[in-house]
Design an enzyme around this catalytic site. Structure first.
Site, PDB file in Angstrom:
ATOM      1  N   GLY A  83     -51.922  32.747  39.897  1.00 25.24           N
ATOM      2  CA  GLY A  83     -51.449  31.779  38.891  1.00 25.24           C
ATOM      3  C   GLY A  83     -50.453  30.800  39.473  1.00 25.24           C
ATOM      4  O   GLY A  83     -50.012  30.926  40.613  1.00 25.24           O
ATOM      5  N   ARG A  92     -45.130  28.350  40.781  1.00 27.79           N
ATOM      6  CA  ARG A  92     -44.056  27.349  40.905  1.00 27.79           C
ATOM      7  C   ARG A  92     -44.554  25.956  40.578  1.00 27.79           C
ATOM      8  O   ARG A  92     -43.949  24.970  40.988  1.00 27.79           O
ATOM      9  CB  ARG A  92     -43.508  27.376  42.309  1.00 27.79           C
ATOM     10  CG  ARG A  92     -44.617  27.212  43.335  1.00 27.79           C
ATOM     11  CD  ARG A  92     -44.081  26.799  44.620  1.00 27.79           C
ATOM     12  NE  ARG A  92     -45.107  26.927  45.636  1.00 27.79           N
ATOM     13  CZ  ARG A  92     -44.938  26.543  46.867  1.00 27.79           C
ATOM     14  NH1 ARG A  92     -43.801  26.009  47.214  1.00 27.79           N
ATOM     15  NH2 ARG A  92     -45.907  26.684  47.726  1.00 27.79           N
ATOM     16  N   LYS A 115     -45.109  20.324  41.342  1.00 29.62           N
ATOM     17  CA  LYS A 115     -45.133  21.499  42.231  1.00 29.62           C
ATOM     18  C   LYS A 115     -43.720  21.721  42.762  1.00 29.62           C
ATOM     19  O   LYS A 115     -43.147  20.817  43.366  1.00 29.62           O
ATOM     20  CB  LYS A 115     -46.124  21.242  43.373  1.00 29.62           C
ATOM     21  CG  LYS A 115     -46.340  22.430  44.280  1.00 29.62           C
ATOM     22  CD  LYS A 115     -47.486  22.159  45.247  1.00 29.62           C
ATOM     23  CE  LYS A 115     -47.610  23.255  46.282  1.00 29.62           C
ATOM     24  NZ  LYS A 115     -48.654  22.943  47.267  1.00 29.62           N
ATOM     25  N   ASP A 164     -39.215  32.099  44.035  1.00 26.98           N
ATOM     26  CA  ASP A 164     -38.141  31.378  43.343  1.00 26.98           C
ATOM     27  C   ASP A 164     -38.657  30.178  42.549  1.00 26.98           C
ATOM     28  O   ASP A 164     -37.887  29.483  41.905  1.00 26.98           O
ATOM     29  CB  ASP A 164     -37.076  30.925  44.352  1.00 26.98           C
ATOM     30  CG  ASP A 164     -37.636  29.957  45.384  1.00 26.98           C
ATOM     31  OD1 ASP A 164     -38.854  29.647  45.352  1.00 26.98           O
ATOM     32  OD2 ASP A 164     -36.861  29.495  46.246  1.00 26.98           O
ATOM     33  N   ASP A 214     -58.399  30.795  45.874  1.00 24.49           N
ATOM     34  CA  ASP A 214     -57.499  30.134  44.911  1.00 24.49           C
ATOM     35  C   ASP A 214     -57.087  28.748  45.395  1.00 24.49           C
ATOM     36  O   ASP A 214     -56.431  28.009  44.655  1.00 24.49           O
ATOM     37  CB  ASP A 214     -56.255  30.989  44.664  1.00 24.49           C
ATOM     38  CG  ASP A 214     -55.554  31.381  45.956  1.00 24.49           C
ATOM     39  OD1 ASP A 214     -56.194  32.035  46.800  1.00 24.49           O
ATOM     40  OD2 ASP A 214     -54.388  31.015  46.137  1.00 24.49           O
ATOM     41  N   ASN A 215     -57.472  28.394  46.612  1.00 23.46           N
ATOM     42  CA  ASN A 215     -57.148  27.057  47.116  1.00 23.46           C
ATOM     43  C   ASN A 215     -58.392  26.176  47.209  1.00 23.46           C
ATOM     44  O   ASN A 215     -58.396  25.178  47.923  1.00 23.46           O
ATOM     45  CB  ASN A 215     -56.470  27.159  48.478  1.00 23.46           C
ATOM     46  CG  ASN A 215     -55.060  27.725  48.371  1.00 23.46           C
ATOM     47  OD1 ASN A 215     -54.445  27.664  47.301  1.00 23.46           O
ATOM     48  ND2 ASN A 215     -54.549  28.271  49.447  1.00 23.46           N
ATOM     49  N   ASP A 254     -53.930  21.947  48.211  1.00 20.95           N
ATOM     50  CA  ASP A 254     -52.968  22.864  48.841  1.00 20.95           C
ATOM     51  C   ASP A 254     -52.834  22.633  50.333  1.00 20.95           C
ATOM     52  O   ASP A 254     -53.337  23.396  51.162  1.00 20.95           O
ATOM     53  CB  ASP A 254     -53.306  24.329  48.520  1.00 20.95           C
ATOM     54  CG  ASP A 254     -52.521  24.791  47.294  1.00 20.95           C
ATOM     55  OD1 ASP A 254     -51.868  23.926  46.673  1.00 20.95           O
ATOM     56  OD2 ASP A 254     -52.552  25.981  46.974  1.00 20.95           O
TER      57      ASP A 254
HETATM   58  P1  AMP Z   1     -50.065  28.966  47.964  1.00 21.25           P
HETATM   59  O1  AMP Z   1     -49.802  29.679  49.250  1.00 21.25           O
HETATM   60  O2  AMP Z   1     -49.186  27.769  47.754  1.00 21.25           O
HETATM   61  O3  AMP Z   1     -51.495  28.679  47.729  1.00 21.25           O
HETATM   62  O4  AMP Z   1     -49.586  29.984  46.820  1.00 21.25           O
HETATM   63  C1  AMP Z   1     -50.156  31.243  46.612  1.00 21.25           C
HETATM   64  C2  AMP Z   1     -49.548  31.863  45.368  1.00 21.25           C
HETATM   65  O5  AMP Z   1     -48.149  32.105  45.543  1.00 21.25           O
HETATM   66  C3  AMP Z   1     -49.661  31.015  44.118  1.00 21.25           C
HETATM   67  O6  AMP Z   1     -49.834  31.884  43.025  1.00 21.25           O
HETATM   68  C4  AMP Z   1     -48.318  30.328  44.066  1.00 21.25           C
HETATM   69  O7  AMP Z   1     -47.981  29.890  42.773  1.00 21.25           O
HETATM   70  C5  AMP Z   1     -47.392  31.426  44.548  1.00 21.25           C
HETATM   71  N1  AMP Z   1     -46.161  30.910  45.156  1.00 21.25           N
HETATM   72  C6  AMP Z   1     -46.022  30.311  46.366  1.00 21.25           C
HETATM   73  N2  AMP Z   1     -44.741  29.983  46.599  1.00 21.25           N
HETATM   74  C7  AMP Z   1     -44.036  30.367  45.514  1.00 21.25           C
HETATM   75  C8  AMP Z   1     -42.654  30.303  45.144  1.00 21.25           C
HETATM   76  N3  AMP Z   1     -41.736  29.766  45.938  1.00 21.25           N
HETATM   77  N4  AMP Z   1     -42.305  30.800  43.935  1.00 21.25           N
HETATM   78  C9  AMP Z   1     -43.218  31.346  43.118  1.00 21.25           C
HETATM   79  N5  AMP Z   1     -44.519  31.442  43.404  1.00 21.25           N
HETATM   80  C10 AMP Z   1     -44.941  30.954  44.590  1.00 21.25           C
HETATM   81 MG    MG Z   2     -52.502  27.710  46.413  1.00 22.20          MG
END
Ligand code: AMP
Ligand code: MG
Length: 494
Positions: free
Chosen positions: A90, A93, A113, A125, A252-253, A262
């Site tokens: 989900g 952030r 974002k 965070d 998810d990307n 992403d």
């Molecule tokens: P990503 O690596 O950006 O594709 O993120 C993978 C998952 O981790 C997604 O569900 C993001 O919303 C969550 N996520 C990544 N960084 C953060 C963060 N700093 N705080 C909360 N969720 C995060």
């Molecule tokens: Mg992602």
């Protein structure tokens, strides 16, 4: 007086069942500062740049204020990350502000974002350091300028707050625009919780939003699957022909709209090597350049699997339709890639001979460790004796091992119906001189974050906006990295 009007929202995702999202407002930040607004994109979206850059606009881009008509949510999704299943990811952030209709009549999501924690944040965070915000801005806009389907960057702001990573970093928020943020992982989420009606509602939404022609097919969900597969095959062919490595092709990307999303530890290759991996978190090389087409198919196979109950009332027929669609990906990908590569070489007739010629070229480039981008650019320059442009010859020489190959290439070119000058024009327009080279991206991030100097960032964004328009004065941006500038690993640093 200038009329400062906020965008007009027309939200459809919030009308989907409640398990699709959580209502979530952005978390305010203390001292937001505008870093950049994308004027051209704002115009395309029908958003006033005066409004965006106004005090009120900044408060909205920072998440301190909610625009009229915006119904902020965090969306639910799951996904396979490096092959491992995660049933609940989900938007941890990111906050979807809502949807607007652009001047082109198309629907776009506006998302912040780095706008604070959401119910999907787990241990995170909810924030993003400024560095990755700038990286995503530069690379997504560079991809758009190269004609690759992609999410876009409408604005970047600094939050005025620190985020804790390995060390404290300035925080940032990116305003991301894309035709939707629906991922393969969004479909997987509903399948994962056993919610077949959720899968169906999402499929109907995606058909209405992205693939309306599928609704007219005898089996609309089969047509949907085929359409997503075709879009993804074309997208990955585009990445490959540009030497782009996404870095984190988790399910998810991958957007079902077929846009790139992403931009974390992504990069363009410098010298050609099919085994290139950049991402520091990709230890096994799962997402290496050469693996991207096959990973695309692996991800799509999950979409097919999740859609099975909708494809056909008869289970065997459903499996057969899914299998056929997935098998079809290979042909779609290869024909898209071969056509793009042939065109890069000025060959409009993609034939067995052109396929062999491309394979030979890549082999010779690998042996010579030739720069991927500049090799093609230089081939465009020598495609005719005509010289009405500035040349990369001062910064790049074709490797000697291409001499014999070039004779074969010229023999094939001679069979084309176009004139040499036409071919060259086409090649110069398809083979960029400027790409978002990793060392350049790192350099502007360091300047911005360590020295609070944003000029190099702005200059890079602007230079990459016209990637095929080479000017010697900007040779610095076209040059491959010197040994000491090489970025060996890209940390996502998220
Ligand atoms: P990503 O690596 O950006 O594709 O993120 C993978 C998952 O981790 C997604 O569900 C993001 O919303 C969550 N996520 C990544 N960084 C953060 C963060 N700093 N705080 C909360 N969720 C995060
Ligand atoms: Mg992602």
């Amino acid at each position: 007086m200038i009329q400062l009007t906020s965008p007009h929202f027309d939200n459809t995702y919030v009308k989907l069942p409640e398990q699709f999202y959580a209502h979530q407002k952005p978390t305010p930040v203390s001292a937001p500062q505008l870093i950049r607004v994308n004027h051209a994109l704002a115009a395309q979206l029908g958003i006033s740049t005066e409004w965006l850059a106004s005090a009120q606009g900044l408060q909205i881009l920072a998440g301190n204020d909610i625009a009229p008509g915006s119904e902020p949510i965090a969306t639910a999704y799951a996904g396979h990350q490096f092959g491992g299943w995660n049933p609940r990811l989900g938007d941890g952030r990111a906050v979807l502000l809502g949807e607007i209709i652009g001047t082109d009549g198309k629907r776009y999501d506006l998302q912040l974002k780095g706008a604070g924690r959401t119910p999907f944040a787990r241990g995170g965070d909810g924030r993003s350091p400024l560095g990755p915000v700038l990286r995503e801005y530069v690379v997504s806009e560079a991809m758009a300028a190269l004609g690759v389907p992609t999410s876009r960057s409408l604005a970047a702001v600094a939050t005025g707050e620190q985020v804790m990573r390995e060390s404290p970093q300035p925080g940032g928020i990116l305003t991301r625009v894309s035709s939707s943020h629906i991922r393969i992982g969004t479909f997987q989420y509903f399948d994962g919780i056993g919610d077949v009606e959720g899968v169906r509602a999402l499929a109907d939404h995606v058909i209405a939003r992205h693939y309306p022609e599928s609704a007219k097919a005898a089996r609309p969900y089969v047509a949907l699957l085929q359409s997503v597969i075709a879009k993804q095959a074309e997208l990955i062919a585009q990445w490959q022909q540009l030497g782009f490595i996404h870095g984190v092709m988790n399910t998810d990307n991958m957007l079902v709209s077929g846009e790139t999303i992403d931009y974390g530890p992504c990069a363009f290759m410098d010298e050609y090597d099919a085994n290139t991996v950049f991402s520091s978190i990709d230890r096994g090389g799962r997402y290496a350049y050469a693996n991207q087409p096959a990973i695309g198919q692996w991800n799509l196979a999950w979409l097919a699997r999740v859609l099975l109950p909708l494809l056909d009332p008869d289970e065997d027929a459903a499996i057969e339709a899914a299998q056929q669609a997935i098998d079809g990906y290979v042909t779609l990908y290869h024909s898209a890639y071969n056509e793009l590569m042939a065109k890069k070489l000025g060959l409009n007739r993609n034939s067995e001979a052109s396929v062999i010629l491309i394979a030979e070229l890549l082999e010779l480039m690998a042996a010579a460790q030739a720069d991927y981008t500049l090799t093609f650019r230089r081939l465009a320059e020598i495609a005719s004796p005509h010289l009405g442009f500035e040349s990369v010859a001062d910064i790049f020489e074709l490797p000697d091992n291409l001499a014999l190959w070039a004779e074969k290439w010229r023999a094939l070119l001679a069979r084309e119906e176009t004139t040499a000058v036409q071919r060259q024009e086409q090649m110069l327009a398809l083979n960029p001189a400027f790409i978002a080279r990793n060392h350049l991206v790192e350099e502007v991030i360091r300047k911005a974050v360590d020295e609070n100097d944003l000029r190099p960032f702005h200059q890079l964004v602007e230079r990459l906006g016209a990637p095929c328009d080479f000017q010697l004065a900007d040779a610095h941006y076209a040059r491959p990295p010197a040994a000491e500038q090489r970025v060996l690993n890209t940390f996502c640093g998220t």
